[in-house]
Design a protein around this motif. Sequence first.
Motif: not given
Length: 158
Positions: A86-91, A95-97, A104-105
């Motif tokens: 589904t590509g949801r894991l990559t998406a 988003k987590q990145q 971090m900022v």
Amino acid sequence: MTVVEAAGYDVILVKTVGVGQSETAVADMTDTFLLLALARTGDQLQGIKKGVLELADVIAVSEAGGPHERDARTAARELRRTLQATGRLTARRNKQQVGWTWQMVRDELIGRLRSDPAVRELAPGLEHDLREGKVTATTAAQRLLDAFADGTRNASGI
């Protein structure tokens, strides 16, 4: 959850009754969302239908030992493939990145703010005044930010 957390518990486990709207609400209120799937019951398909897979941070297949091990491994493979297809894991990871970058900022800015000499000098008095009700949180925050900005401007020669 709020009451239990206020009582001092660091780890709180929340169990929902099944697939439905409650999972969406719980996923938004928790640090980690675990989807527990049973092998041989079609739960993985139910999860796909209801959209609960997108919510999961962790997916575990239970009753994976003994005579059900093969079924559990098959279910785990199907769940993994479904998330990848589904590509949801990559998406979700992308988003987590973004979220991690801003975290971090924030962490770096807070570190710089707290170590700033002007802020370190001003903070104890403001904290005392806050506790005594002599200043509002908004006013104290603005004073700390102004002190930090002034110090940053002076250090850069602006």
